[in-house]
Design an enzyme around this catalytic site. Structure first.
Site, PDB file in Angstrom:
ATOM      1  N   GLU A   1       0.778  -1.235  -0.039  1.00 19.65           N
ATOM      2  CA  GLU A   1       0.011  -0.090  -0.023  1.00 19.65           C
ATOM      3  C   GLU A   1       0.857   1.146  -0.146  1.00 19.65           C
ATOM      4  O   GLU A   1       1.643   1.572   0.996  1.00 19.65           O
ATOM      5  CB  GLU A   1      -1.002   0.079   1.487  1.00 19.65           C
ATOM      6  CG  GLU A   1      -1.695   1.246   1.070  1.00 19.65           C
ATOM      7  CD  GLU A   1      -2.572   1.234   2.489  1.00 19.65           C
ATOM      8  OE1 GLU A   1      -3.427   2.136   2.596  1.00 19.65           O
ATOM      9  OE2 GLU A   1      -2.746   0.412   3.155  1.00 19.65           O
TER      10      GLU A   1
ATOM     11  N   LYS B   1      -7.197 -15.179  16.660  1.00 19.75           N
ATOM     12  CA  LYS B   1      -7.725 -14.980  15.197  1.00 19.75           C
ATOM     13  C   LYS B   1      -9.064 -14.424  14.991  1.00 19.75           C
ATOM     14  O   LYS B   1      -9.673 -14.973  13.761  1.00 19.75           O
ATOM     15  CB  LYS B   1      -7.103 -16.164  14.431  1.00 19.75           C
ATOM     16  CG  LYS B   1      -5.592 -16.437  14.365  1.00 19.75           C
ATOM     17  CD  LYS B   1      -5.175 -17.533  13.511  1.00 19.75           C
ATOM     18  CE  LYS B   1      -3.861 -18.008  13.716  1.00 19.75           C
ATOM     19  NZ  LYS B   1      -3.348 -18.220  15.135  1.00 19.75           N
TER      20      LYS B   1
ATOM     21  N   ASP C   1       2.557 -13.817  12.960  1.00 21.98           N
ATOM     22  CA  ASP C   1       1.592 -14.474  12.117  1.00 21.98           C
ATOM     23  C   ASP C   1       0.475 -13.334  11.646  1.00 21.98           C
ATOM     24  O   ASP C   1      -0.246 -12.804  12.398  1.00 21.98           O
ATOM     25  CB  ASP C   1       0.667 -15.384  13.265  1.00 21.98           C
ATOM     26  CG  ASP C   1      -0.238 -16.377  12.476  1.00 21.98           C
ATOM     27  OD1 ASP C   1      -0.704 -16.120  11.481  1.00 21.98           O
ATOM     28  OD2 ASP C   1      -0.696 -17.259  13.485  1.00 21.98           O
TER      29      ASP C   1
ATOM     30  N   HIS D   1      -2.559  10.323  -1.773  1.00 19.35           N
ATOM     31  CA  HIS D   1      -2.881   8.979  -2.353  1.00 19.35           C
ATOM     32  C   HIS D   1      -2.770   9.090  -3.992  1.00 19.35           C
ATOM     33  O   HIS D   1      -2.173   7.993  -4.750  1.00 19.35           O
ATOM     34  CB  HIS D   1      -4.140   8.143  -1.983  1.00 19.35           C
ATOM     35  CG  HIS D   1      -4.147   7.376  -0.800  1.00 19.35           C
ATOM     36  ND1 HIS D   1      -3.701   6.154  -0.891  1.00 19.35           N
ATOM     37  CD2 HIS D   1      -4.199   7.869   0.565  1.00 19.35           C
ATOM     38  CE1 HIS D   1      -3.426   5.578   0.554  1.00 19.35           C
ATOM     39  NE2 HIS D   1      -3.905   6.654   1.283  1.00 19.35           N
TER      40      HIS D   1
END
Length: 1173
Positions: free
Chosen positions: A822, A956, A1032, A1128
């Site tokens: 990004e 998670k 992770d 952006h």
């Protein structure tokens, strides 16, 4: 220059990073010290053993020389010897009848009555026998007039229980009295019992100790004599002297305690401090031996009085300074070090950690340490030259020699000990990391490989204890080293004690002390302490007679109850029995010249053999876990083949796909070769092994299926070419997951797997391009991935990694690695970091540290589930479960348990610390064992374990429990940004940002019903750092829980982020891969922390929280100023309108309506087909 000679405690501690250029005066000295230390560090065990044997031989030589060649007893039973050290006092009308010291000639005082005051001491340990002893029992000359005087008591008289007789005699007649009382009959009550003994041939008598022949007594006798002499010395000393000596010994022991505490702070509880004391002891023995050989008179009294003050004054500051420097440089060397070559290129340092640490420490501290030694030695030499009286001159010489040898041993013996300590530390880190990785579920081979790569850089890769060592090797090494040293010394002392002298008697330790005091000055006599009561009596008598009197007070004369044969020095060998005779005969036989030569040859062979064994241990042992044979054929038959959708074997040639247009990428792929060459030689591909050898030859696929099956039965899969392996795999003969083990080449296995997947008929329509795709696979450490990170590997995915910052976190600057695709994210974080730095940096607070696992268990009835919950919540249940859980790992420690009931289901949330590992596998193993203990030992055998993870962790997944109770590391980071920085750097103002935060992060998230999502882009920063550092990525779900708060603090912007559930680790998982490990190295948190387990993981959490703080600050400022879309557009697009599809911007400051195609909401063909059925 003068300031450098002062001890460091007077100059303050200098920074380790402060480098001082070497002057021409100390460059040669530093080089010499580095040479000595390097030699000792190259062979540390040999150096330690050699010096220990040398020191042991030195003190054994001292004992032997004193035993067999020492001078005779200094004290003689003669008047000339007894009168030495006496004190004379005079009194009379001329001085007012007061005792006055007199050191002149007695002949000058012709009209004085000259008396000799004698004190006889009989030991009280003989009980009633001493009561029968009296000097008047001896036959005295007729013309001898003896005046009985009262004895003088002291505070220690009650403890010693000695019988003391004091009397005076004419000074001229005193020699006759001394000769008469050398032996005094013993008229005790036990005399009749002695006469009845048949073996006894003579009667015991009280014999003057000085009248004994020079015989060698036993160890027990020496201890008794030493104790008696010490008590006599204390009784005759002044109170102030006793107090000073007691304070000196207390200070010496406090110095020892300070040494141990200082070494404990440096990471060694006993080992290094004991080594320092041992080095100083060796220096004392060597210095004492040289002093005696130079003829310097020594005495036990002088040593006992001087050594405590020498220890206190000199101390162990130099050893502590060198130790601190060596250990600090060793820690620095664990980080990647760079040097500049002659050509100007930067190359990695190949020097070992031990050599680098010792060399750098000596370069920095060696000169100052030697200067301190030189100054101290010069002061002692000056004291010896000036001729200080009272024995201090001799002690100055001894102290100077001790300091010289102490300096020499510091840079040889002690540096060797430090090198062993560094190797022990490396071994501990290696073993702890390996165990932690094994607890995380990695195979032993992979864990060993990762632990080895995380060791300090060592070009030689040779270790003191070998490459294959277990955790018990370190304490075993320490134990056997100490035991061996003690055994050698005990054997030396024992051989000395039992070695026969020329007269056949056994050795005596007292001879050593007597030889040391052979030419020493006797201690000054205190007459009033020895005979105060007797002097008072004589003063009273002289005053009554009106006659001036002179009294010579002699030192106390001691007696022992002995046999008269003691004068002849008879052998006492029978007291030691047959054992002593046997040992003496054996040691005497070793004096044979032929036998001694054979013993010397055997010793030389032993040293050579030990050197060979040490060298063999350094080479290490190969890892026995390496695969030596292919996978078992039974496992191959049971494995699932790649081509599960079609039974027949496809034609290999028909599976080849047309090559794609070649496009160059930064990473090597199969498409880098010429397209036509790929097409022509697709079946002639040559695979290179990792070792550089050719694995296959350029042979076409001409073998039949029968030939391949025969080769497969011969277990020669690794010798087949790639096309044959592909053919066998497509037929299900070689399982895809076992290619690495079968081919014994991970890179080749990845390449073959790509070919297999590309040619699988079931998916050929989609995967046919994989074999020659741009997904890279070469030049990667697949051995670390195997069995640890990923299965069925077909390549690796390069992700751009940028660095944000630098950002100051808790006073230390960091560059933050971020792996992301990004745009603007890294730049935004850098802008926020700049603003934070201008405000003084970020401050972090750790609020929690505990990973969780929440199993689910079920009972038949609710009562049993409730009973289990009550038991788990009780102190007994907590204790039992903690003991069971903690027994499964040396790192995981259970902190608490939280329980809840849903019907008959019981959910238990275990919260534990796991060191520097994230620790999920470690916790799962502990939870499983704890539940088994609960079922078998706590009376819950009816408990049914549904699952080890019952989503009560919660792992998670979004969870309010993680948001409230925390999971992993809890971090709060804060920064205060001045108003001018907000205006100039962030292009906004404080009030606007505070209002934006309330409206967006607080109210907006609340309206959306968010749980832990009261932030702008915490997940963006967390995910980028997670990927870069091998965490992770799935745990970003809960790790990104964050609430951002802003406040106007006296005109400045106060911003903080609270993240209660950051789940990170610096050990295991993806952190074992080199690229991810390199990013952890850049942050200084790779692997396990050397001193505080878990500190590296906690520091990584602080860094992540601070990075999120920078990202939140920058994004909120852009949203407040309306710059987000513009930024952006400038960074992510080359033109405002582009036909290429662009990824969505998250989050966006503005909203744009995008027309939705009509067919976008239509169901897919597969969904329509399912609806029809």
């Amino acid at each position: 220059m003068v300031a450098s000679l002062l001890p460091s405690r007077f100059r303050g501690r200098e920074s380790m990073n402060q480098q001082h250029p070497l002057r021409s005066g100390n460059r040669a000295l530093t080089s010499t010290l580095q040479f000595l230390s390097k030699t000792a560090c190259l062979h540390p065990i040999h150096t330690v053993c050699t010096i220990a044997i040398l020191a042991s031989t030195t003190y054994v030589g001292l004992l032997k020389d004193s035993f067999f060649h020492g001078p005779a007893n200094v004290d003689k039973a003669e008047w000339g010897s007894l009168v030495e050290g006496s004190r004379s006092l005079i009194t009379g009308p001329q001085n007012g009848w007061k005792w006055q010291s007199f050191d002149g000639d007695a002949d000058v005082l012709g009209d004085f009555n000259h008396q000799a005051l004698m004190t006889l001491v009989f030991p009280g340990s003989y009980g009633v026998a001493s009561q029968a002893a009296s000097p008047f029992l001896a036959p005295l000359p007729v013309n001898l007039s003896v005046i009985d005087l009262p004895s003088t008591s002291s505070p220690l008289t009650a403890y010693s229980k000695d019988k003391v007789f004091a009397f005076s005699v004419e000074y001229s007649s005193a020699p006759e009295l001394v000769a008469a009382v050398q032996e005094i009959p013993n008229n005790s009550a036990d005399l009749k019992l002695q006469e009845t003994q048949l073996i006894e041939m003579e009667r015991q008598m009280w014999i003057m100790k000085a009248a004994r022949a020079h015989t060698k007594r036993s160890l027990a006798q020496w201890v008794h004599d030493t104790w008696t002499e010490s008590l006599d010395l204390i009784k005759s000393a002044q109170t102030l002297d006793v107090v000073v000596m007691v304070l000196g010994y207390i200070s010496m022991h406090l110095t020892f305690v300070s040494l141990f505490l200082s070494m404990k702070k440096l990471g060694s509880k006993v080992w290094l401090a004991t080594s320092v004391l041992l080095s100083s002891t060796f220096a004392f023995l060597l210095g004492l031996d040289v002093a005696i050989r130079l003829g310097v008179p020594m005495s036990m009294r002088l040593l006992s009085e001087g050594l405590p003050f020498l220890v206190v004054i000199v101390g162990f500051e130099k050893s502590i300074t060198l130790t601190r420097a060596v250990l600090s440089y060793a820690v620095q060397h664990r980080k990647p070090q760079k040097i500049q070559s002659d050509q100007g290129s930067v190359t990695a340092i190949a020097e070992s950690t031990i050599n680098y640490a010792v060399r750098s420490a000596i370069r920095e501290k060696g000169y100052n340490i030697v200067c301190h030694y030189v100054v101290e030695i010069l002061l002692l030499v000056i004291g010896a030259v000036l001729g200080i009286q009272g024995g201090l001159q001799h002690f100055c010489v001894l102290a100077a020699l001790i300091l010289f040898f102490d300096c020499l041993l510091l840079f040889t013996f002690y540096t060797a000990i430090l090198s062993i300590k560094l190797e022990v530390n490396r071994l501990k880190r290696h073993i702890n990391m390996r165990y932690a990785l094994e607890d995380e579920g990695l195979s032993q081979r992979t864990a060993e490989s990762v632990a080895t790569s995380n060791d300090a850089q060592d070009s030689a890769r040779t270790y003191l204890f070998g490459n294959d060592m277990k955790g018990s090797s370190v304490p075993k090494f320490k134990f056997w080293m100490v035991v061996g040293f003690l055994i050698v010394n005990l054997v030396n002392i024992g051989s000395t004690l039992f070695q026969a002298s020329s007269s056949g008697s056994l050795s005596s330790i007292s001879s050593w002390t007597e030889s040391l005091s052979g030419s020493a000055i006797k201690p000054p006599l205190e007459p009033f302490k020895v005979a105060g009561s007797g002097l008072d009596e004589l003063l009273f008598q002289a005053r009554g007679r009106g006659q001036s009197t002179m009294v010579t007070v002699l030192a106390p004369i001691k007696y022992e109850l002995e046999y008269p044969s003691i004068h002849r020095g008879t052998s006492q060998l029978h007291e030691y029995g047959v054992g002593g005779k046997m040992v003496g005969s054996l040691l005497t036989s070793l004096e044979d010249p032929v036998l001694s030569k054979w013993v010397f040859v055997a010793l030389a062979l032993s040293v050579a053999l030990n050197s060979y064994l040490f060298k063999a241990a350094r080479l290490g042992i190969k890892d026995p876990n390496l695969p030596s044979h292919p996978v078992d054929p039974v496992e191959l038959d049971q494995a699932e083949s790649f081509n599960a959708a079609q039974n027949q074997t496809p034609q290999i040639q028909s599976s080849l796909q047309a090559p794609q247009t070649r496009v160059f990428t930064p990473t090597t792929t199969d498409s880098d070769s010429d397209a036509s060459l790929v097409l022509i030689k697709a079946s002639l591909k040559v695979t290179k092994r990792a070792e550089g050898k050719t694995a296959t030859s350029e042979l076409p696929v001409s073998r039949t299926q029968i030939e391949l099956d025969n080769l497969l039965k011969q277990n020669t899969i690794s010798e087949l070419n790639d096309e044959d392996v592909v053919a066998l795999s497509l037929r299900g003969k070689v399982p895809g997951y076992a290619l690495e083990k079968s081919l014994k080449d991970c890179t080749r296995a990845v390449k073959v797997r790509r070919s297999i997947i590309s040619r699988t008929p079931a998916t050929a329509e989609l995967t046919s391009m994989l074999e020659h795709s741009k997904l890279p696979y070469e030049n990667y450490a697949w051995e670390r991935v195997l069995g640890a990170c990923c299965e069925n590997v077909i390549g690796y995915m390069p992700v751009p990694v940028g660095v944000a910052g630098p950002i100051v976190i808790d006073g230390k600057s960091y560059f933050i690695p971020m792996a992301t695709t990004e745009g603007v994210l890294v730049a935004s974080a850098s802008r926020g970091s700049k603003a934070i730095n201008l405000g003084g940096g970020a401050v972090t607070v750790l609020t929690g540290d505990g990973m969780t696992r929440g199993p689910c268990v079920k009972f038949d009835v609710l009562e049993r589930a409730g009973a289990a919950k009550i038991w788990l919540d009780s102190d007994v249940g907590q204790t039992v479960m903690k003991e069971a859980f903690n027994s499964t790992s040396r790192f995981a420690r259970l902190q608490s348990m939280r329980t809840t009931i849903a019907g008959t289901h019981l959910y238990i949330r275990f919260k534990t610390t796991t060191g520097d590992a994230m620790g999920m596998n470690m916790i799962s193993k502990g939870v499983e064992h704890a539940l088994n203990v609960m079922a078998t030992e706590a009376g819950f055998s009816d408990m049914n374990i549904i699952t080890l993870s019952g989503n009560y962790c919660t792992d998670k997944k979004p969870s309010a429990l993680n948001w409230i109770d925390g999971r992993g590391k809890g971090i709060v980071a804060e920064a205060i940004i001045p108003a001018n920085v907000v205006r100039d750097v962030l292009k906004s103002d404080v009030d606007s940002m505070v209002q934006l935060n309330i409206s967006k992060n607080l109210i907006g998230s609340a309206m959306a019903g968010s749980v832990g999502g009261f932030n702008a882009q915490a997940a963006n920063l967390a995910a980028a750092i997670f990927i870069a550092t091998g965490q992770d990525p799935a745990q970003v779900v809960e790790s990104a829980n964050c609430i951002t708060l802003m406040n106007n603090l006296r005109g400045s912007l106060q911003i903080s982020v609270s993240m209660p559930s950051i789940e990170v680790g610096t050990l295991g998982g993806g952190t074992i891969l080199e690229p991810q490990g390199a990013m952890l190295d850049m942050l200084g948190v790779r692997g396990s922390h050397p001193t505080t387990p878990g500190e590296n993981a906690r520091q990584l959490a602080r860094i992540i929280g601070s990075a999120v703080l920078a990202g939140e600050l920058s994004l909120c400022a852009a949203l407040a100023a309306g710059h987000l879309v513009k930024a952006h557009m400038a960074h992510n697009r080359s033109a405002p309108a582009s036909s290429a599809p662009s990824r969505s911007v998250s989050p966006s400051g503005g909203t744009r309506t995008v027309p939705v195609p009509n067919n976008a909401l239509r169901p897919s063909a597969a969904a329509t087909d399912r609806a029809r059925r």
